[in-house]
Structure formats: structure tokens, C-alpha cells
Motif scaffolding. Structure first.
Motif, PDB file in Angstrom:
ATOM      1  N   ASN A 265      -3.292  -1.486  -4.441  1.00 31.42           N
ATOM      2  CA  ASN A 265      -2.289  -0.477  -4.127  1.00 31.42           C
ATOM      3  C   ASN A 265      -2.921   0.618  -3.264  1.00 31.42           C
ATOM      4  O   ASN A 265      -3.886   1.263  -3.696  1.00 31.42           O
ATOM      5  N   PRO A 266      -2.413   0.869  -2.043  1.00 28.10           N
ATOM      6  CA  PRO A 266      -2.983   1.930  -1.210  1.00 28.10           C
ATOM      7  C   PRO A 266      -2.936   3.302  -1.872  1.00 28.10           C
ATOM      8  O   PRO A 266      -3.780   4.160  -1.585  1.00 28.10           O
TER       9      PRO A 266
ATOM     10  N   PHE B 252       4.736   3.832  -3.748  1.00 27.78           N
ATOM     11  CA  PHE B 252       3.682   2.918  -4.183  1.00 27.78           C
ATOM     12  C   PHE B 252       3.123   3.330  -5.544  1.00 27.78           C
ATOM     13  O   PHE B 252       2.797   2.483  -6.383  1.00 27.78           O
ATOM     14  N   ARG B 253       2.988   4.625  -5.752  1.00 22.39           N
ATOM     15  CA  ARG B 253       2.416   5.118  -7.011  1.00 22.39           C
ATOM     16  C   ARG B 253       3.246   4.644  -8.204  1.00 22.39           C
ATOM     17  O   ARG B 253       2.711   4.323  -9.261  1.00 22.39           O
TER      18      ARG B 253
ATOM     19  N   THR C  96      -6.270   3.207   7.599  1.00 19.56           N
ATOM     20  CA  THR C  96      -7.039   4.443   7.764  1.00 19.56           C
ATOM     21  C   THR C  96      -6.963   5.301   6.510  1.00 19.56           C
ATOM     22  O   THR C  96      -7.972   5.873   6.069  1.00 19.56           O
ATOM     23  N   LEU C  97      -5.787   5.382   5.892  1.00 19.49           N
ATOM     24  CA  LEU C  97      -5.650   6.143   4.659  1.00 19.49           C
ATOM     25  C   LEU C  97      -6.430   5.498   3.518  1.00 19.49           C
ATOM     26  O   LEU C  97      -7.013   6.192   2.682  1.00 19.49           O
ATOM     27  N   VAL C  98      -6.460   4.185   3.477  1.00 16.41           N
ATOM     28  CA  VAL C  98      -7.227   3.482   2.444  1.00 16.41           C
ATOM     29  C   VAL C  98      -8.718   3.744   2.601  1.00 16.41           C
ATOM     30  O   VAL C  98      -9.448   3.931   1.621  1.00 16.41           O
ATOM     31  N   ARG C  99      -9.188   3.820   3.850  1.00 17.24           N
ATOM     32  CA  ARG C  99     -10.626   3.955   4.105  1.00 17.24           C
ATOM     33  C   ARG C  99     -11.084   5.401   4.208  1.00 17.24           C
ATOM     34  O   ARG C  99     -12.282   5.657   4.348  1.00 17.24           O
ATOM     35  N   GLY C 100     -10.172   6.348   4.152  1.00 18.18           N
ATOM     36  CA  GLY C 100     -10.576   7.737   4.159  1.00 18.18           C
ATOM     37  C   GLY C 100     -10.668   8.374   5.519  1.00 18.18           C
ATOM     38  O   GLY C 100     -11.340   9.396   5.691  1.00 18.18           O
ATOM     39  N   GLY C 101      -9.989   7.813   6.518  1.00 16.97           N
ATOM     40  CA  GLY C 101      -9.969   8.390   7.853  1.00 16.97           C
ATOM     41  C   GLY C 101      -8.828   9.380   8.024  1.00 16.97           C
ATOM     42  O   GLY C 101      -8.189   9.813   7.047  1.00 16.97           O
TER      43      GLY C 101
END
Length: 528
Positions: free
Chosen positions: A16-17, A86-87, A241-246
């Protein structure tokens, strides 16, 4: 007891993102997550606001599996609504903000969405169709200075106060590969839009494909000006990008001058673009004198990419990477690595690492030899499981071996590179000869003075159909049908040359950047 997927198999991992954003908030909370004119957000702020919005939605009855729709332009609110959905485990329904009211009603009705988050600019349209939907909750974005809201609108709840007063939803619903995440309706320019169900696994596997083939890194800045309700913009780089912290730089719409300034000012590293965006950028004075050295990954898709555009950018040291896919492939099935940009000019590339692609005879479904054009079919974990509440359409799209039939025509060369020819349904049959509009469009797109072009079939008493070109021209340019035919005659067989020409100010395209062939056909059939 035998488990279908043992706990350590990886199939049960949470993808889950929203969980990834919560993790980034915990460990890298002050990093910039979203830059947007209506308000920037760090990861701490993004996660907290999404958690509070999740509580607002849950208190309105939204549960795991329910649908939450968003109607508005690109914004931080779009991303917040998606992450809050998603949450809770709810399915996010991003709605095309350019739909006419009957189309909007169809999408909201058929999705079965229970809650709608809406911007002021689209509230009236939603209000007109609400009675025909299953919607029970209407939240109005009222904290975005880019789109001021009207106070005290009956039947609508301003969301700012609700979010500020809510306790953060305490957990993130764990989601695995087969759980539905996004319900995205196709553009529907040639018929009733179909609801494509994209799972968390579809999004995850596309991200793995992208990470493997593109030069993307943790902390990258990605640019989001193409509409986020389109899977190309949303799942190429933004979600990952949001998943990886960008950092995601969000623009409500595309403006070529601001685009150039943004690329330089924010040192953008990656972006998804349709060809029209890059063509517009190339016409901005000084565009190729700017420092774009940090721009490592430019994926171009959503419409055929004129080879002349690729050559123009390459001549300035910028290698565009063409890709091909559909909403159903989440979105990329093939991609042309930067190293092959010029050597395989015009190719949509090679299959993504975890995706299978082949070309088959549309009648026999048998694979074709290199160089032979046929229907492109795709199989892999990034491919949708099917269409929302439409088993007939799902059955028609997949064959017995699980291959998804795209409806696109193309061929593979000896090196396994895919070249797109056209859509099966767009093929023109003129005097018994097959003419693929995309082939003619590529030739005419390189003609001096032509800004944009579309080619369609037009009814003809003698030939059944004839080739019609609809073009927009650079300011001060004059082009006649004879000019067009003379230019194309050295590059195309005579039966492929346009017999009709319509000059327009702008060639109609839908919000995804694709040619709106239904409107274009009407234009082509008008008296010239």
C-alpha cells in the motif's frame, strides 16, 4: 495446513503506497513531498493530513473496498484524497475533469462511488448529476488558494474544518498484490468508457519495471503537469516518487513557459509528457539554452511521438524515451532505453523486464514474424485483472492464455523492438488498400509549418473511404492540399496521400493528450 502463499513468499507483503508515505513521514518527515502553488507539504504534513482525511471519510461510512471519487485538476488535494482512500483500503476513482455532464454521471454512477471530493470549478456539474448516483458524501475543497470555494453551499461539506478537527486515522489497511487500488475510466472518445480496475500489484510491478529501466533515484524531483487522472502521469513517476521519498512538483495544468522555468528552478529529474507538451516547450524562446542537465528521465507516451521531435531534442543533447502502453497495462508495456533513442528512431522500445509483449494475427491469434504488422498483446503482473462490473468486456479483452489484446497494431523488428502502426479501429480502407493514419501523421508532422496533425478516414463514393488530414499551423504559415500531397508524395505511397485537408486552430485532443478522433472525423467531414 498448506498456505496458498506462505507468509515468507512475498505475496503477502504490504504494498500500500499509504504505508510507504507513513514510513517516509516517520524517518524523513521534513523532506519535501509535494510542491504546489496551493500549498507545499512535507512528508509529515502529507501523512498527517491524509490520516485526518481518512478519519473524515471513515466517519461518513467509507470502508475497505468502497469507492472514493475525486473531481478536479492536478493538486495536492488530489494526492491527499488518493492516500486517504488507500489508508482505508478504499478504491480511488480519479475522474476526468473534462467530461461533459452525461459522461460524468455515467462514471460516478457506474463506479458506485459513495464519496466525492470536488473542487469549486466542477461543483455545479457534480450537483447536476448527483441524484443519479450512489454518492452520499460531498466534500468541497476549500483550502486551496488556486481554486477558491464558495461558502455555505447547501449539500456540500467544506473539508478544511473537518480535516483540522479530525483525529488521525490510527492505521493503514494492509494491501497485497491482487487488491484493487484504483478504478480508472478510459477516455471514451469512441464509445462508453470502461472502468479499468488497477490493483496495488499492477502499480507495484510497473514501478519495478520503471525503476529497472529508467534512471530514477531516491530523492528525485518529478514533474506532474499532465492530468493525474490519466495513468501515464499518475503511475509513471508520481506514485513511485511518493513511495521512495522524493518530491512531486504539481501543476494544475500545462503552460510551456512556466514548464521551462520549473524544470530549471526546481532541477526536475524525471517527468511524464505527451508529445504535444514537448513540442510546445521546443517553441519557447531559449528553451534549449537553459540548463536541463539534471533532467535524466523523460518518458514520452500517450500519443505517437514524431521522429522529428525526437531528433530535435537529441540534437540538443536531450534523449527522449518513448514508451507504449495503456491504462490496462498501468501504464507501460514497452520502453525504448535512452541508448537506443536514435538508433531505433520511432520505436516504442522493448518489453519491460517483467512484461511480455508479442504481435499476433488478429484473426488467428498466432504470433507473427518480425516485420509483420498485427495486434499487440500483453501479459504480465502490471496488466489489469479486468473491467469493473463488465465480465463481457473482460472476456473479450483476454484470450485463453491470459494475453490482453490491446487493439493497437504494430510490428517487432529483428531486434525485438516494437513499432506502433495504429489502432485497429482507426485503420482506413481506401479502394481496398489499408491505410494506417499514424503512418501518415508521422510524415505530415515533420512538414515545415505544421504544428499538429490528425489523419482520419472520410466517406468517399468512389473509394469507400479517403484520407483526410486535419492540421494546425504555425503563425503566419499557409499550406494547401497540393502542398501537403507534394510533401508527402516522396515519403508515402500514392493511395496514402490525403485527398482532403482541413485547417484548424487546434487539433482536438482529449485530456490524456490523445487525438480525439470522433471530433476530428466531424471536422474532416465538414465542407472545406
Amino acid at each position: 495446513m498448506t498456505h496458498p502463499h506462505p507468509p515468507n513468499s512475498g505475496f503477502n507483503v504490504d504494498v500500500n503506497p499509504a504505508a510507504a508515505v507513513a514510513r517516509n513521514a516517520r524517518h524523513f518527515g521534513e523532506a519535501a513531498a509535494v510542491r504546489y502553488a496551493g500549498g507545499d507539504l512535507t512528508y509529515t504534513q502529507l501523512d498527517l493530513k491524509a490520516a485526518r482525511l481518512a478519519t473524515v471519510l471513515a466517519e461518513g461510512g467509507i470502508r475497505d473496498g468502497d469507492r472514493v471519487a475525486y473531481l478536479g485538476l492536478n493538486s495536492g488535494s488530489f494526492l491527499l484524497t488518493m492516500l486517504a482512500s488507500f489508508r482505508l483500503g478504499a478504491v480511488f476513482v480519479p475522474v476526468n475533469f473534462r467530461l461533459a455532464e452525461p459522461e460524468l454521471q455515467s462514471v460516478l454512477q457506474r463506479s458506485g462511488a459513495a464519496a466525492l471530493v470536488c473542487e469549486e470549478g466542477h461543483r455545479a456539474s457534480a450537483e447536476h448529476v448527483r441524484a443519479a448516483t450512489s454518492l452520499t458524501r460531498f466534500l468541497l475543497v476549500d483550502d486551496d488558494p488556486e481554486v477558491p470555494a464558495t461558502d455555505g453551499v447547501a449539500g456540500w461539506e467544506p473539508w478544511f474544518g473537518l480535516i483540522a478537527a479530525a483525529r488521525p486515522f490510527p492505521s493503514v489497511t494492509a494491501k497485497t498484490f491482487d487488491d484493487p487500488a484504483i478504478l480508472m475510466f478510459t477516455s471514451g472518445t469512441t464509445g462508453l468508457p470502461k472502468g479499468v480496475v488497477l490493483t496495488y500489484g499492477n502499480a507495484w510491478w510497473n514501478s519495478v519495471n520503471v525503476d529497472t529501466m529508467f534512471d530514477t533515484r531516491r530523492g528525485d524531483v518529478t514533474y506532474a503537469a499532465a492530468p493525474l487522472f490519466h495513468i501515464g502521469a499518475l503511475n509513471s513517476f508520481v506514485l513511485r516518487t511518493l513511495v521512495r521519498g522524493g518530491t512531486v512538483l504539481v501543476r494544475r495544468s500545462f503552460d510551456p513557459v512556466r514548464f521551462l522555468d520549473d524544470l530549471v528552478t526546481y532541477r526536475v529529474n524525471s517527468m511524464f509528457a505527451v508529445p504535444a507538451m514537448l513540442a510546445a516547450l521546443s517553441r519557447v524562446p531559449g528553451a534549449f539554452d537553459a540548463d536541463l542537465s539534471h533532467l535524466r528521465s523523460i518518458v514520452v507516451a500517450g500519443a505517437p511521438v514524431p521522429p522529428s521531435l525526437i531528433e530535435l531534442y537529441a540534437s540538443h543533447g536531450i534523449l527522449l524515451q518513448q514508451a507504449w502502453g495503456l491504462t490496462e497495462t498501468a501504464p507501460f508495456a514497452t520502453h525504448l532505453p535512452a541508448e537506443h533513442t536514435l538508433r531505433k528512431l520511432g520505436s516504442a522500445g522493448i518489453p519491460m523486464p517483467y512484461t511480455q509483449v508479442r504481435v499476433v494475427d488478429s484473426m488467428t491469434n498466432q504470433p507473427l514474424k518480425p516485420g509483420e504488422a498485427g495486434e499487440i498483446v500483453v501479459r504480465g503482473p502490471n496488466v489489469t485483472l479486468g473491467y469493473w462490473e463488465n465480465p463481457e468486456a473482460t472476456a473479450a479483452a483476454f484470450d485463453e492464455e491470459g494475453w490482453f489484446h490491446s487493439g493497437d497494431v504494430g510490428y517487432l523488428d529483428e531486434d525485438g523492438c516494437l513499432f506502433i502502426v495504429d489502432r485497429l479501429k482507426d485503420m482506413i480502407i481506401s479502394g481496398g488498400e489499408n491505410v494506417y493514419p499514424a503512418e501518415v501523421e508521422r510524415v505530415l508532422a515533420a512538414m515545415p509549418g505544421v504544428v499538429d496533425v490528425a489523419v482520419v478516414g472520410s466517406p468517399d463514393e468512389q473509394w469507400g473511404e479517403t484520407v483526410a488530414a486535419v492540421v494546425s499551423l504555425a503563425e503566419g504559415t499557409t499550406v494547401t492540399l497540393d502542398d501537403v500531397r507534394e510533401y508527402a508524395a516522396t515519403r508515402l505511397a500514392r493511395y496514402k496521400l490525403p485527398r482532403k485537408l482541413k485547417i484548424v486552430q487546434d487539433v482536438p485532443r482529449n485530456a490524456s493528450g490523445k487525438l480525439d478522433k470522433a471530433v476530428i472525423r466531424r471536422l474532416a467531414d465538414e465542407e472545406v
